[in-house]
Every structure is written in C-alpha cells, then in structure tokens.
Design a protein around this motif. Sequence first.
Motif, mmCIF file in Angstrom:
data_model
loop_
_atom_site.group_PDB
_atom_site.id
_atom_site.type_symbol
_atom_site.label_atom_id
_atom_site.label_comp_id
_atom_site.label_asym_id
_atom_site.label_seq_id
_atom_site.Cartn_x
_atom_site.Cartn_y
_atom_site.Cartn_z
ATOM 1 N N ALA A 337 23.551 70.057 -20.972
ATOM 2 C CA ALA A 337 22.727 71.126 -21.535
ATOM 3 C C ALA A 337 21.445 71.315 -20.731
ATOM 4 C CB ALA A 337 22.398 70.809 -22.992
ATOM 5 N N GLU A 338 20.832 70.226 -20.333
ATOM 6 C CA GLU A 338 19.557 70.309 -19.607
ATOM 7 C C GLU A 338 19.727 70.832 -18.186
ATOM 8 O OE1 GLU A 338 18.237 66.310 -19.995
ATOM 9 O OE2 GLU A 338 17.396 66.610 -22.031
ATOM 10 N N LYS A 339 20.876 70.562 -17.561
ATOM 11 C CA LYS A 339 21.105 70.980 -16.181
ATOM 12 C C LYS A 339 21.889 72.284 -16.078
ATOM 13 C CE LYS A 339 20.950 66.353 -14.112
ATOM 14 N NZ LYS A 339 21.723 65.332 -13.358
ATOM 15 N N ALA A 340 22.274 72.843 -17.212
ATOM 16 C CA ALA A 340 23.081 74.072 -17.205
ATOM 17 C C ALA A 340 22.315 75.221 -16.560
ATOM 18 C CB ALA A 340 23.489 74.431 -18.628
ATOM 19 N N TRP A 341 23.098 76.204 -16.107
ATOM 20 C CA TRP A 341 22.542 77.404 -15.463
ATOM 21 C C TRP A 341 21.461 78.013 -16.339
ATOM 22 C CZ3 TRP A 341 23.062 82.857 -16.418
ATOM 23 C CH2 TRP A 341 22.853 83.678 -15.302
ATOM 24 N N LYS A 342 20.340 78.319 -15.741
ATOM 25 C CA LYS A 342 19.230 78.897 -16.495
ATOM 26 C C LYS A 342 19.481 80.377 -16.732
ATOM 27 C CE LYS A 342 14.212 79.549 -16.546
ATOM 28 N NZ LYS A 342 14.161 79.302 -17.994
ATOM 29 N N ILE A 343 19.597 80.748 -17.981
ATOM 30 C CA ILE A 343 19.878 82.136 -18.344
ATOM 31 C C ILE A 343 18.618 82.978 -18.148
ATOM 32 C CG2 ILE A 343 20.660 83.672 -20.188
ATOM 33 C CD1 ILE A 343 21.948 81.197 -21.501
ATOM 34 N N PRO A 344 18.696 84.070 -17.384
ATOM 35 C CA PRO A 344 17.528 84.946 -17.240
ATOM 36 C C PRO A 344 17.009 85.413 -18.597
ATOM 37 C CG PRO A 344 19.224 85.534 -15.649
ATOM 38 C CD PRO A 344 19.837 84.524 -16.573
ATOM 39 N N ASP A 345 15.704 85.553 -18.694
ATOM 40 C CA ASP A 345 15.064 85.847 -19.978
ATOM 41 C C ASP A 345 15.672 87.041 -20.688
ATOM 42 O OD1 ASP A 345 13.402 83.702 -19.604
ATOM 43 O OD2 ASP A 345 11.687 84.882 -18.892
ATOM 44 N N ARG A 346 16.021 88.076 -19.933
ATOM 45 C CA ARG A 346 16.508 89.307 -20.571
ATOM 46 C C ARG A 346 17.855 89.124 -21.261
ATOM 47 N NH1 ARG A 346 18.406 93.076 -15.431
ATOM 48 N NH2 ARG A 346 19.414 94.282 -17.070
ATOM 49 N N PHE A 347 18.582 88.020 -20.939
ATOM 50 C CA PHE A 347 19.897 87.782 -21.522
ATOM 51 C C PHE A 347 19.909 86.622 -22.517
ATOM 52 C CE2 PHE A 347 20.916 89.319 -17.105
ATOM 53 C CZ PHE A 347 21.226 90.623 -17.488
ATOM 54 N N VAL A 348 18.773 85.988 -22.720
ATOM 55 C CA VAL A 348 18.734 84.790 -23.558
ATOM 56 C C VAL A 348 19.106 85.095 -25.008
ATOM 57 C CG1 VAL A 348 17.182 83.084 -24.602
ATOM 58 C CG2 VAL A 348 17.148 83.451 -22.132
ATOM 59 N N ALA A 369 25.921 72.411 -26.741
ATOM 60 C CA ALA A 369 25.003 73.528 -26.975
ATOM 61 C C ALA A 369 24.059 73.716 -25.789
ATOM 62 C CB ALA A 369 24.201 73.268 -28.246
ATOM 63 N N HIS A 370 23.441 74.888 -25.741
ATOM 64 C CA HIS A 370 22.360 75.115 -24.781
ATOM 65 C C HIS A 370 21.183 74.213 -25.118
ATOM 66 C CE1 HIS A 370 24.219 78.628 -22.882
ATOM 67 N NE2 HIS A 370 24.578 79.021 -24.097
ATOM 68 N N ALA A 371 20.389 73.890 -24.108
ATOM 69 C CA ALA A 371 19.231 73.007 -24.315
ATOM 70 C C ALA A 371 18.319 73.549 -25.405
ATOM 71 C CB ALA A 371 18.471 72.830 -23.002
ATOM 72 N N MET A 372 18.144 74.864 -25.438
ATOM 73 C CA MET A 372 17.238 75.473 -26.421
ATOM 74 C C MET A 372 17.800 75.393 -27.842
ATOM 75 S SD MET A 372 17.844 79.499 -25.437
ATOM 76 C CE MET A 372 17.970 79.148 -23.682
ATOM 77 N N ASP A 373 19.100 75.142 -27.957
ATOM 78 C CA ASP A 373 19.760 75.070 -29.264
ATOM 79 C C ASP A 373 20.174 73.649 -29.627
ATOM 80 O OD1 ASP A 373 19.700 77.913 -29.416
ATOM 81 O OD2 ASP A 373 21.528 78.007 -28.205
ATOM 82 N N TYR A 374 19.857 72.692 -28.773
ATOM 83 C CA TYR A 374 20.466 71.373 -28.913
ATOM 84 C C TYR A 374 20.092 70.673 -30.213
ATOM 85 C CZ TYR A 374 23.333 67.809 -26.830
ATOM 86 O OH TYR A 374 24.379 66.962 -26.575
ATOM 87 N N ASP A 375 18.841 70.816 -30.624
ATOM 88 C CA ASP A 375 18.428 70.146 -31.860
ATOM 89 C C ASP A 375 19.136 70.723 -33.085
ATOM 90 O OD1 ASP A 375 16.776 68.476 -30.469
ATOM 91 O OD2 ASP A 375 14.949 69.639 -30.825
ATOM 92 N N THR A 376 19.573 71.971 -32.979
ATOM 93 C CA THR A 376 20.258 72.625 -34.095
ATOM 94 C C THR A 376 21.767 72.373 -34.064
ATOM 95 O OG1 THR A 376 18.590 74.376 -34.119
ATOM 96 C CG2 THR A 376 20.658 74.830 -35.259
ATOM 97 N N TYR A 377 22.390 72.546 -32.885
ATOM 98 C CA TYR A 377 23.847 72.516 -32.799
ATOM 99 C C TYR A 377 24.396 71.342 -31.993
ATOM 100 C CZ TYR A 377 23.225 77.410 -34.173
ATOM 101 O OH TYR A 377 22.873 78.555 -34.809
ATOM 102 N N GLY A 378 23.548 70.689 -31.225
ATOM 103 C CA GLY A 378 24.030 69.695 -30.289
ATOM 104 C C GLY A 378 24.458 68.391 -30.943
ATOM 105 N N ARG A 379 25.335 67.670 -30.269
ATOM 106 C CA ARG A 379 25.770 66.344 -30.675
ATOM 107 C C ARG A 379 25.721 65.439 -29.450
ATOM 108 N NH1 ARG A 379 25.164 68.736 -34.625
ATOM 109 N NH2 ARG A 379 26.494 68.896 -36.481
#
Length: 434
Positions: A337-348, A369-379
């Motif tokens: 999740a932390e190293k995944a492709w960084k999504i451009p802001d306009r598509f986040v 999950a994406h890093a920004m969602d990890y606390d919610t959906y990540g395991r």
Amino acid sequence: MKTVVFNPDDCADVDFSERMRHPAGGDSGGGMWLSDTEPAFIDVDALRKGRLARLRAWMVKAGYGAVVLFDPYNQRYATGSRNMFGYFLRNSTRYFFVPAQGPIILFEYPQTYHVTMVLDTVDEARPSRLVWSSVSNRDEETADAFAAEIADLLRQHGGGSTKIGLDRCAHLHAVALQKQGCVVQDCQGEILAVRAVKTPEEIRCLQVSMAGSEAAVAAVRDAIRPGVSENELFAIMYQEVIRQGGEFIETRLLSSGQRTNPWFNEAGGRKVRPGELVALDTDTIGCYGYYSDFSRTFRCGPGRPSDEQKFLYRMAYEQVQHNIDLIKPGMAFREIAEKAWKIPDRFVEQRYTSVMHGVGMHGETPFIAHAMDYDTYGREGHLLPGMVVSVESYIGEKGGREGVKLEDEVLITETGTELLSRFPYEDALLGREI
C-alpha cells in the motif's frame, strides 16, 4: 459404499455410487466427473483431496472438532460439490458437517441427493433439518433439531473437541448449538485464509477459467460498433462464458461513454456511439467454480482516440504495471500500500477501492487497501507463494467525460509473479500506433 440416509419416502434403496461417471474416466476416483465440460488435464481427485487436506490441517491446528459449511463456495472447496449454486447463496437449507477426521455428511435439499453422492469426498447424505429460509419463517422451529443432530455428530466424530465452526448461519442456530454444549466460532475468515494459498490443481483451474474469460472479452471487443447496446455486449460476453464451460458472471460491470465515469455502473440499454470508450470487468466463475477477474477498456470506432482518452488509459496502464512490478513473495500488505503507484490528485476521489485483492473461487483474501484507506479497510499480512491477486486501476476524474478500467490477474510464485491474464492492451489508446 456411501451412505445415503433419507426419509421413508425418499427412495433410500437407490445406489448413487455408480452414477454420472465420465465415459472416459474408468473406475478410479479421478474418473468421477460432474460434466463433460471439465478439462481432462486437471486431476479432479487431486483437486478435491488437496483442498480438503488443507482445510483439515487448519482445523486440527486451530482445535476444531468440526465445521458446518453453509456457504456454497466453502462447500465446493471442501468437497467439490455444487448444487443450485445461486439458490443456496440466499438459502441455508443445504449444509455440510465436516469433522477434522471422520465422515463428511451432507444435509441436502430434498430429491437432489444424487447430484453430490457421486463424489468420493462425501460419505453420507441426510435430509436437511432446515427449511427454505427465504420463503418461510420457521427457523425458530427448526433450530433445535438442527443443533441436536450436529452436536451429536460432534460428540461422535469431533475427537473430544467441543469447538465447532460456522461459516454462515442465522443466530438462532448458533445459540441452539451453544445450548447443546458446543463452543461456537465464526470461522469464515479463517477458512478464507486457508483458501488464499492455492494448490497446483487450483492454479490450473484458474488458468482454464481465465482462458474462457479472455475468449468472452475477445467476443465483446469484436462486437463493439456504433448502435450496439451495453446489454447486447454483456449478453455476448455471458454467452461465450457459458460456451467455454464457465458458470456465471457475478456482476454486470460493462458500461460505455459517460457511464464509464464513475465506475460501477452496470450494463443497461444505452447504445454505444462512435468514439466512445467501453469498459468491462469479467468477474466470472469459470472452470470448476474458479474465478477469473481482469478488466479492459476499448474504444468504439471509427477514428482515433482523443488525447484525453489516451491520457486516461496510459495512467491506468501505468498504475497496473507499477503495482505488479512491486509484488514479491513475503511482502507485507502495508508495504505494498505504501509503495503503490501514487494516484494523481485529480483522480484520487474516484479511485478504485483496492490496490489489489485475492482471487480463488471468487474475490477473496487478501484485500490490500490504498495507503490513505488502510486504517479503514486494510488488514495485516504477507503475500505468499500460491496466492493469486488481481491488480486494479480505475482512472476517472469527478465530473469527467469518461473513465478507464484496467486490471490484471497474477500468480505469486517463489521468485516473483506469473501473469495469468494475457489479454492484450489497446495499442491505439497507449499511443503505440504505427
């Protein structure tokens, strides 16, 4: 000889042990086939026994005396049995008692015992104690009888353990089992973890399932033209899935033009117009009930893609390729999740819900999950050899004209990855025109 236990009116003298053998199968356990669409190069005996061995090894380690399986996917994993699959996704009438050691007992829908009793993984069939939960409100009346029979089996075959796992059931059944002295555990998550690492025969099934889905997507691609409807394209895909020996498609994710943004619009009556994008996700249950899950986006001709269409497509392609290249056996989910492709802001805002997710008999564990969602959906967890994942991308700007959905399915090996989905990308949309 298998045991088939019926009510007096159920024709108990019928012997199902010699029924429904494939004509080329001979008398061995590996020769028992359920249909002529199943490919001969898969060792069905090894497939069933390998999965059951994994399940029972986990049960022993976790201290389970037995599990009761209501989920049709788990039933199929443990035994290879399938019966009215969609129906039993919403009804609890059919269930299996699977002890860590000892006979596997099927509690079956009336008059359908013969469908499963050809399998060497099922030792006995009995009438179900539960009623049709979607059409009747008698669960409270039947829960005690259900629990008494299961508890008795646990005492006989549980090896002294009172711990029993339930993958899916009404709370009344769990409470009734507790009253019988059983220690009841929700085991769905644990079973999914067992299923996450595939046996060699499961991987073969996944490869065959993927080949069928690729043929279906090729048929859709060939049929895209101005004036064709999304429903027509979806029907073409479904027909080819069935023709290839597949079973069903879990979703209707095929959309065109403005309906490709945002993602998750399902196929409808909209007609495709020239120059528009058409996006789809396969989500197909194919060979032996194994999932194939990849996505592609096409363009309806004539003419050439717009600069915006090519930009969206290249972004989605880069996301999928970057994230596939990350994958290594032993890698932590959080690290991915932390190293995944960084999504451009306009598509986040309209990002896909995961970086990647597991694939087996359906979309499975792990869910990364994406890093920004990890606390919610990540395991937490690690990628292991034998896991199969689908790597996701959706690129579409909120309020944008169109969006692009791409996805590929990969096997995690001892040294890296092996691509299972081989359907080519669109050269024109990648800007590779000669």
